[in-house]
Write a protein that holds these residues in place. Structure first.
Motif, PDB file in Angstrom:
ATOM      1  N   LEU A  41       0.828  -1.209   0.000  1.00  0.00           N
ATOM      2  CA  LEU A  41       0.000   0.000   0.000  1.00  0.00           C
ATOM      3  C   LEU A  41       0.860   1.255   0.000  1.00  0.00           C
ATOM      4  CD1 LEU A  41      -2.794  -0.988   2.557  1.00  0.00           C
ATOM      5  CD2 LEU A  41      -3.040  -0.697   0.097  1.00  0.00           C
ATOM      6  N   ILE A  42       1.917   1.239   0.829  1.00  0.00           N
ATOM      7  CA  ILE A  42       2.788   2.413   0.913  1.00  0.00           C
ATOM      8  C   ILE A  42       3.504   2.642  -0.418  1.00  0.00           C
ATOM      9  CG2 ILE A  42       4.857   3.333   2.026  1.00  0.00           C
ATOM     10  CD1 ILE A  42       3.932   1.912   4.587  1.00  0.00           C
ATOM     11  N   ARG A  43       3.964   1.541  -1.025  1.00  0.00           N
ATOM     12  CA  ARG A  43       4.661   1.683  -2.305  1.00  0.00           C
ATOM     13  C   ARG A  43       3.745   2.267  -3.377  1.00  0.00           C
ATOM     14  NH1 ARG A  43       5.366  -0.727  -7.129  1.00  0.00           N
ATOM     15  NH2 ARG A  43       7.457  -0.737  -8.035  1.00  0.00           N
ATOM     16  N   ARG A  44       2.517   1.788  -3.423  1.00  0.00           N
ATOM     17  CA  ARG A  44       1.580   2.308  -4.418  1.00  0.00           C
ATOM     18  C   ARG A  44       1.275   3.780  -4.164  1.00  0.00           C
ATOM     19  NH1 ARG A  44      -2.800  -2.668  -4.726  1.00  0.00           N
ATOM     20  NH2 ARG A  44      -1.622  -3.985  -6.181  1.00  0.00           N
ATOM     21  N   ALA A  45       1.089   4.125  -2.897  1.00  0.00           N
ATOM     22  CA  ALA A  45       0.782   5.521  -2.577  1.00  0.00           C
ATOM     23  C   ALA A  45       1.977   6.428  -2.812  1.00  0.00           C
ATOM     24  CB  ALA A  45       0.320   5.624  -1.121  1.00  0.00           C
ATOM     25  N   ALA A  46       3.195   5.883  -2.661  1.00  0.00           N
ATOM     26  CA  ALA A  46       4.400   6.700  -2.818  1.00  0.00           C
ATOM     27  C   ALA A  46       4.789   6.889  -4.281  1.00  0.00           C
ATOM     28  CB  ALA A  46       5.558   6.061  -2.052  1.00  0.00           C
ATOM     29  N   HIS A  47       4.262   6.074  -5.172  1.00  0.00           N
ATOM     30  CA  HIS A  47       4.615   6.177  -6.591  1.00  0.00           C
ATOM     31  C   HIS A  47       3.343   6.184  -7.457  1.00  0.00           C
ATOM     32  CE1 HIS A  47       8.227   4.512  -4.660  1.00  0.00           C
ATOM     33  NE2 HIS A  47       8.899   5.177  -5.587  1.00  0.00           N
ATOM     34  N   PRO A  48       2.503   7.210  -7.296  1.00  0.00           N
ATOM     35  CA  PRO A  48       1.267   7.251  -8.085  1.00  0.00           C
ATOM     36  C   PRO A  48       1.562   7.559  -9.554  1.00  0.00           C
ATOM     37  CG  PRO A  48       1.544   9.293  -6.882  1.00  0.00           C
ATOM     38  CD  PRO A  48       2.638   8.380  -6.410  1.00  0.00           C
ATOM     39  N   HIS A  49       0.616   7.167 -10.384  1.00  0.00           N
ATOM     40  CA  HIS A  49       0.748   7.459 -11.808  1.00  0.00           C
ATOM     41  C   HIS A  49       0.442   8.925 -12.057  1.00  0.00           C
ATOM     42  CE1 HIS A  49       0.708   7.012 -16.088  1.00  0.00           C
ATOM     43  NE2 HIS A  49      -0.581   7.290 -16.192  1.00  0.00           N
ATOM     44  N   VAL A  50       1.307   9.592 -12.800  1.00  0.00           N
ATOM     45  CA  VAL A  50       1.112  10.989 -13.187  1.00  0.00           C
ATOM     46  C   VAL A  50       0.855  11.004 -14.692  1.00  0.00           C
ATOM     47  CG1 VAL A  50       2.089  13.303 -13.240  1.00  0.00           C
ATOM     48  CG2 VAL A  50       2.624  11.771 -11.325  1.00  0.00           C
ATOM     49  N   ALA A  51      -0.386  11.252 -15.062  1.00  0.00           N
ATOM     50  CA  ALA A  51      -0.792  11.131 -16.462  1.00  0.00           C
ATOM     51  C   ALA A  51      -0.727  12.475 -17.176  1.00  0.00           C
ATOM     52  CB  ALA A  51      -2.211  10.575 -16.544  1.00  0.00           C
ATOM     53  N   ARG A  52      -0.305  12.448 -18.431  1.00  0.00           N
ATOM     54  CA  ARG A  52      -0.459  13.601 -19.305  1.00  0.00           C
ATOM     55  C   ARG A  52      -1.744  13.409 -20.090  1.00  0.00           C
ATOM     56  NH1 ARG A  52       3.658  16.150 -23.925  1.00  0.00           N
ATOM     57  NH2 ARG A  52       2.351  18.000 -24.330  1.00  0.00           N
ATOM     58  N   LEU A  53      -2.624  14.389 -20.034  1.00  0.00           N
ATOM     59  CA  LEU A  53      -3.940  14.258 -20.635  1.00  0.00           C
ATOM     60  C   LEU A  53      -4.004  14.916 -22.009  1.00  0.00           C
ATOM     61  CD1 LEU A  53      -6.223  15.081 -17.555  1.00  0.00           C
ATOM     62  CD2 LEU A  53      -5.149  12.907 -18.187  1.00  0.00           C
ATOM     63  N   GLY A  54      -4.844  14.345 -22.860  1.00  0.00           N
ATOM     64  CA  GLY A  54      -5.139  14.920 -24.164  1.00  0.00           C
ATOM     65  C   GLY A  54      -6.636  14.851 -24.422  1.00  0.00           C
ATOM     66  N   ARG A  55      -7.094  15.655 -25.365  1.00  0.00           N
ATOM     67  CA  ARG A  55      -8.518  15.684 -25.673  1.00  0.00           C
ATOM     68  C   ARG A  55      -8.929  14.436 -26.451  1.00  0.00           C
ATOM     69  NH1 ARG A  55     -11.803  20.266 -26.170  1.00  0.00           N
ATOM     70  NH2 ARG A  55      -9.943  21.575 -26.433  1.00  0.00           N
TER      71      ARG A  55
END
Length: 431
Positions: free
Chosen positions: A278-292
């Motif tokens: 749980l800690i690992r997942r919370a510490a490395h969340p996905h940061v997405a670049r969004l497009g239309r």
């Protein structure tokens, strides 16, 4: 039993049962498989009619391997016959107490035939009658080594039951895997089964202890072996392997922990693995670049949808978790990576906070730092879709330096404001 009862009641008062929620189904999948093999290894010596020995799974397996040459053929064949009857009974009469039938047949067989002379170990004489109530022993030497065992159990109901067990000179009451599995195989569907089991045990103690003396231990071993095989869920392990390799290896870590450390320490190891996951997942969340999304005014992750349309001069990002002090560095580095990839011509970074239900002070301050870094290169930062508590903290910590922080502001609004001039300030009284 008294020590465990005290711990259980204190844990119930502190509502510590919620800690069980941190052990995932994947962890339990591996843990139950390891526990099944561990329990089976304690019963195999009885099946082969040898003494066995050892403290952990591998030591027991090594000792059993060395004793196989001394196996009692009559005991082994009797046990295999019992296993065959139990397995066929499961298929032909599901939900019926087939094990009880096998127990009765085995008692009769050893009572009326010469089998008892072939080296069968039996239950033997059992103390008759119900236990007397008396104060439990509280000597320190009796308590030594018991406290760690007491930590691996349940709470209020078992606490109350163990108070009675302590004053009745009984064994600690617990919900063991093998006992629960045998109960399930016998057709139990509700906790009422425990009431009937307790009444039956009471009747046996008062009236039937003499009849149980000739019950062979190999039959009890057969019942446990057949019951625990259901704890090893191979189809589900295969499914987890296909769905997520990481989750599969987490299950294998729990499996190995039980075999290497034992069931008690395996429980603690499984909980630790679950918490670290749980800690690992919370510490490395996905940061997405969004497009239309083409033909719409909706935006999604470009990594998953490469056909999405990027907005020239703008970077739209979304962090798919809360932003907290222990993942701030990861989030900041990923955002900086997206900014660097945008190169020259970047005028605006739009940060979608719709999937970040909570942002702590460290996260808000990181947004302020990022705003200043962008301003130094001639770009702006706009926050959209922030939730109520997040908006309040943003306004208090960084103010309006990142532009309007409103529940009404969408990605399209931020894009329109950047292309037509300063974003229109909207009424915040209902935000």
């Amino acid at each position: 039993a008294l020590i465990f009862a005290s711990m259980s009641i204190v844990a119930w008062l502190l509502k510590l049962s919620s800690l069980v929620s941190f052990i995932s189904e994947t962890i339990l999948l591996g843990f139950k498989a390891g526990a099944a093999l561990t329990i089976a290894m304690t019963q195999l010596p009885k099946l082969f009619g040898v003494k066995g020995g050892g403290e952990d799974f591998f030591e027991r397996a090594w000792i059993l391997g060395g004793q196989l040459g001394d196996s009692n053929t009559a005991v082994l064949l009797f046990g295999l016959a019992a296993i065959a009857l139990l397995v066929m009974g499961e298929r032909l009469f599901p939900g019926r107490p087939v094990a009880l039938f096998v127990v009765v047949v085995s008692i009769v067989a050893l009572s009326v035939t010469p089998l008892a002379q072939l080296g069968f170990n039996t239950v033997g004489a059992l103390p008759a009658g119900l236990p007397d109530l008396a104060l439990p022993s509280l000597r320190v030497r009796d308590v030594d080594g018991v406290i760690p065992l007491a930590f691996a159990q349940e709470l209020l109901a078992l606490g109350a039951a163990n108070i009675a067990a302590a004053f009745g000179q009984g064994y600690p009451v617990a919900g063991g895997l093998s006992q629960s599995t045998v109960n399930d195989k016998a057709g139990a569907r509700t906790p009422l089964a425990l009431v009937f089991a307790s009444l039956t045990i009471g009747i046996c103690l008062v009236f039937l202890t003499g009849l149980l003396a000739n019950l062979p231990n190999v039959v009890l071993a057969a019942i446990v072996l057949v019951a625990v095989k259901g704890l090893v869920n191979i189809p589900e392990l295969r499914r987890v392997w296909k769905l997520s390799r990481m989750e599969f290896w987490v299950a294998m870590a729990a499996f190995a922990g039980v075999l290497l450390l034992g069931i008690l320490k395996g429980v603690l190891f499984a909980a630790l693995v679950s918490m670290l996951l749980l800690i690992r997942r919370a510490a490395h969340p996905h940061v997405a670049r969004l497009g239309r999304v083409p033909g719409t005014n909706r935006y999604s992750d470009c990594e998953r949808n490469p056909d999405n349309q990027l907005v020239p001069g703008m970077l739209i990002v979304r962090v798919e978790s809360s932003i907290l002090y222990f993942n701030v560095d990861h989030v900041r580095d990923r955002i900086r990576g997206h900014i660097a990839a945008a190169r020259e011509g970047l005028r605006l970074v739009i940060w979608d906070l719709s999937s970040s239900p909570y942002v702590d002070i460290a996260g808000v301050r990181m947004l302020g730092v990022l705003h200043r870094e962008l301003a130094a290169r001639g770009a702006a930062l706009r926050i959209v879709e922030a939730r109520a508590t997040v908006r309040d903290l943003l306004r208090a910590e960084v103010g309006m330096s990142v532009g309007e922080v409103s529940r009404r502001l969408s990605i399209d609004d931020a894009i329109a404001g950047a292309t037509s001039g300063p974003l229109e300030q909207k009424d915040e009284r209902t935000s």
